[in-house]
Design a protein around this motif. Structure first.
Motif, PDB file in Angstrom:
ATOM      1  N   SER A 137       0.830  -1.204   0.000  1.00 59.61           N
ATOM      2  CA  SER A 137       0.000   0.000   0.000  1.00 59.61           C
ATOM      3  C   SER A 137       0.864   1.254   0.000  1.00 59.61           C
ATOM      4  O   SER A 137       2.035   1.225   0.383  1.00 59.61           O
ATOM      5  CB  SER A 137      -0.907   0.019   1.235  1.00 59.61           C
ATOM      6  OG  SER A 137      -0.119   0.222   2.403  1.00 59.61           O
ATOM      7  N   ARG A 138       0.271   2.346  -0.410  1.00 59.50           N
ATOM      8  CA  ARG A 138       0.965   3.630  -0.376  1.00 59.50           C
ATOM      9  C   ARG A 138       1.364   3.998   1.048  1.00 59.50           C
ATOM     10  O   ARG A 138       2.458   4.516   1.278  1.00 59.50           O
ATOM     11  CB  ARG A 138       0.077   4.734  -0.972  1.00 59.50           C
ATOM     12  CG  ARG A 138      -0.124   4.630  -2.464  1.00 59.50           C
ATOM     13  CD  ARG A 138      -1.197   5.656  -2.914  1.00 59.50           C
ATOM     14  NE  ARG A 138      -1.414   5.658  -4.347  1.00 59.50           N
ATOM     15  CZ  ARG A 138      -2.219   4.815  -4.980  1.00 59.50           C
ATOM     16  NH1 ARG A 138      -2.881   3.871  -4.322  1.00 59.50           N
ATOM     17  NH2 ARG A 138      -2.361   4.889  -6.289  1.00 59.50           N
TER      18      ARG A 138
ATOM     19  N   GLU B 282      -2.852  -0.715  -9.672  1.00 58.84           N
ATOM     20  CA  GLU B 282      -3.595  -0.994  -8.449  1.00 58.84           C
ATOM     21  C   GLU B 282      -4.235  -2.366  -8.616  1.00 58.84           C
ATOM     22  O   GLU B 282      -4.847  -2.646  -9.641  1.00 58.84           O
ATOM     23  CB  GLU B 282      -4.641   0.082  -8.212  1.00 58.84           C
ATOM     24  CG  GLU B 282      -4.028   1.445  -7.956  1.00 58.84           C
ATOM     25  CD  GLU B 282      -5.057   2.555  -7.809  1.00 58.84           C
ATOM     26  OE1 GLU B 282      -6.179   2.420  -8.362  1.00 58.84           O
ATOM     27  OE2 GLU B 282      -4.732   3.556  -7.150  1.00 58.84           O
TER      28      GLU B 282
ATOM     29  N   LEU C 241      -7.743  -4.379  -2.766  1.00 55.28           N
ATOM     30  CA  LEU C 241      -7.731  -3.777  -1.439  1.00 55.28           C
ATOM     31  C   LEU C 241      -7.057  -4.693  -0.437  1.00 55.28           C
ATOM     32  O   LEU C 241      -7.257  -5.907  -0.465  1.00 55.28           O
ATOM     33  CB  LEU C 241      -9.163  -3.474  -0.985  1.00 55.28           C
ATOM     34  CG  LEU C 241      -9.949  -2.497  -1.857  1.00 55.28           C
ATOM     35  CD1 LEU C 241     -11.383  -2.387  -1.371  1.00 55.28           C
ATOM     36  CD2 LEU C 241      -9.277  -1.135  -1.873  1.00 55.28           C
TER      37      LEU C 241
ATOM     38  N   SER D  20      -7.331  -3.566   6.442  1.00 57.81           N
ATOM     39  CA  SER D  20      -7.165  -2.339   7.204  1.00 57.81           C
ATOM     40  C   SER D  20      -6.673  -2.672   8.608  1.00 57.81           C
ATOM     41  O   SER D  20      -7.182  -3.592   9.249  1.00 57.81           O
ATOM     42  CB  SER D  20      -8.494  -1.585   7.280  1.00 57.81           C
ATOM     43  OG  SER D  20      -8.342  -0.421   8.045  1.00 57.81           O
TER      44      SER D  20
ATOM     45  N   ARG E 173      -9.898   0.550   3.714  1.00 56.44           N
ATOM     46  CA  ARG E 173      -8.913  -0.474   3.361  1.00 56.44           C
ATOM     47  C   ARG E 173      -7.925   0.116   2.365  1.00 56.44           C
ATOM     48  O   ARG E 173      -8.318   0.857   1.462  1.00 56.44           O
ATOM     49  CB  ARG E 173      -9.623  -1.691   2.775  1.00 56.44           C
ATOM     50  CG  ARG E 173     -10.483  -2.411   3.812  1.00 56.44           C
ATOM     51  CD  ARG E 173     -11.355  -3.472   3.209  1.00 56.44           C
ATOM     52  NE  ARG E 173     -10.561  -4.477   2.512  1.00 56.44           N
ATOM     53  CZ  ARG E 173     -11.086  -5.414   1.732  1.00 56.44           C
ATOM     54  NH1 ARG E 173     -12.383  -5.460   1.530  1.00 56.44           N
ATOM     55  NH2 ARG E 173     -10.314  -6.283   1.147  1.00 56.44           N
ATOM     56  N   PRO E 174      -6.635  -0.208   2.501  1.00 54.00           N
ATOM     57  CA  PRO E 174      -5.639   0.375   1.596  1.00 54.00           C
ATOM     58  C   PRO E 174      -5.697  -0.245   0.197  1.00 54.00           C
ATOM     59  O   PRO E 174      -5.986  -1.427   0.040  1.00 54.00           O
ATOM     60  CB  PRO E 174      -4.309   0.039   2.267  1.00 54.00           C
ATOM     61  CG  PRO E 174      -4.591  -1.193   3.069  1.00 54.00           C
ATOM     62  CD  PRO E 174      -6.022  -1.061   3.520  1.00 54.00           C
ATOM     63  N   VAL E 175      -5.415   0.576  -0.799  1.00 56.83           N
ATOM     64  CA  VAL E 175      -5.312   0.108  -2.177  1.00 56.83           C
ATOM     65  C   VAL E 175      -3.908  -0.457  -2.357  1.00 56.83           C
ATOM     66  O   VAL E 175      -2.919   0.178  -1.992  1.00 56.83           O
ATOM     67  CB  VAL E 175      -5.561   1.252  -3.182  1.00 56.83           C
ATOM     68  CG1 VAL E 175      -5.330   0.779  -4.610  1.00 56.83           C
ATOM     69  CG2 VAL E 175      -6.962   1.816  -3.011  1.00 56.83           C
ATOM     70  N   LEU E 176      -3.816  -1.670  -2.879  1.00 56.51           N
ATOM     71  CA  LEU E 176      -2.524  -2.331  -3.051  1.00 56.51           C
ATOM     72  C   LEU E 176      -1.954  -2.062  -4.440  1.00 56.51           C
ATOM     73  O   LEU E 176      -2.689  -1.959  -5.422  1.00 56.51           O
ATOM     74  CB  LEU E 176      -2.680  -3.835  -2.826  1.00 56.51           C
ATOM     75  CG  LEU E 176      -3.156  -4.230  -1.434  1.00 56.51           C
ATOM     76  CD1 LEU E 176      -3.347  -5.740  -1.345  1.00 56.51           C
ATOM     77  CD2 LEU E 176      -2.198  -3.744  -0.362  1.00 56.51           C
TER      78      LEU E 176
END
Length: 131
Positions: A27-28, A57, A60, A63, A69-72
């Motif tokens: 994730s960012r 991307e 997700l 979290s 939830r983070p974008v992968l």
């Protein structure tokens, strides 16, 4: 040594790309924590790589808080290619590697005349790209 803004951006882009490649999916937010770069800088750099097609991307992540939830992110293997040539005593080998450094294609050609080696390299590179 004085570093220009462009040099720093290129260094940071390389660092972020290498981290994505080694840790994908990532994730960012995790990139920002590991590199120490600001979340805004990481978002800008990764968006540039997404726009160029070398990062994508992929879904997700889980979290760790009650937030979103983070974008992968992952490297897009077909987003860029690297060509390499090896000249031996009797043959030329050309190879094409994808953005994750996996060999995508390899061609070997006999060298019949070293005076025409430049043409052979050009022709081999063109054949790699065409395939």
């Amino acid at each position: 040594m004085i570093f220009s803004k462009q040099m720093i951006k290129e260094f940071n882009t390389t660092a972020v790309f290498d981290l994505i490649n080694k840790s994908m999916p990532i994730s960012r937010a995790r990139i920002a924590r590991i590199t120490g770069l600001s979340p805004t800088t990481v978002s800008t750099l990764t968006q540039n790589m997404i726009d160029f097609g070398i990062v994508c991307e992929t879904g997700l992540g889980e979290s760790v808080t009650s937030g979103r939830r983070p974008v992968l992110l992952e490297v897009n293997p077909s987003g860029a290619y690297i060509a390499a040539m090896e000249v031996g005593p009797e043959s030329l080998t050309g190879a094409l590697f994808d953005a994750t450094c996996r060999m995508a294609l390899k061609l070997t050609r006999e060298i019949s005349d070293f005076n025409r080696l430049g043409n052979l390299i050009r022709d081999t590179l063109q054949a790699l790209i065409a395939d």
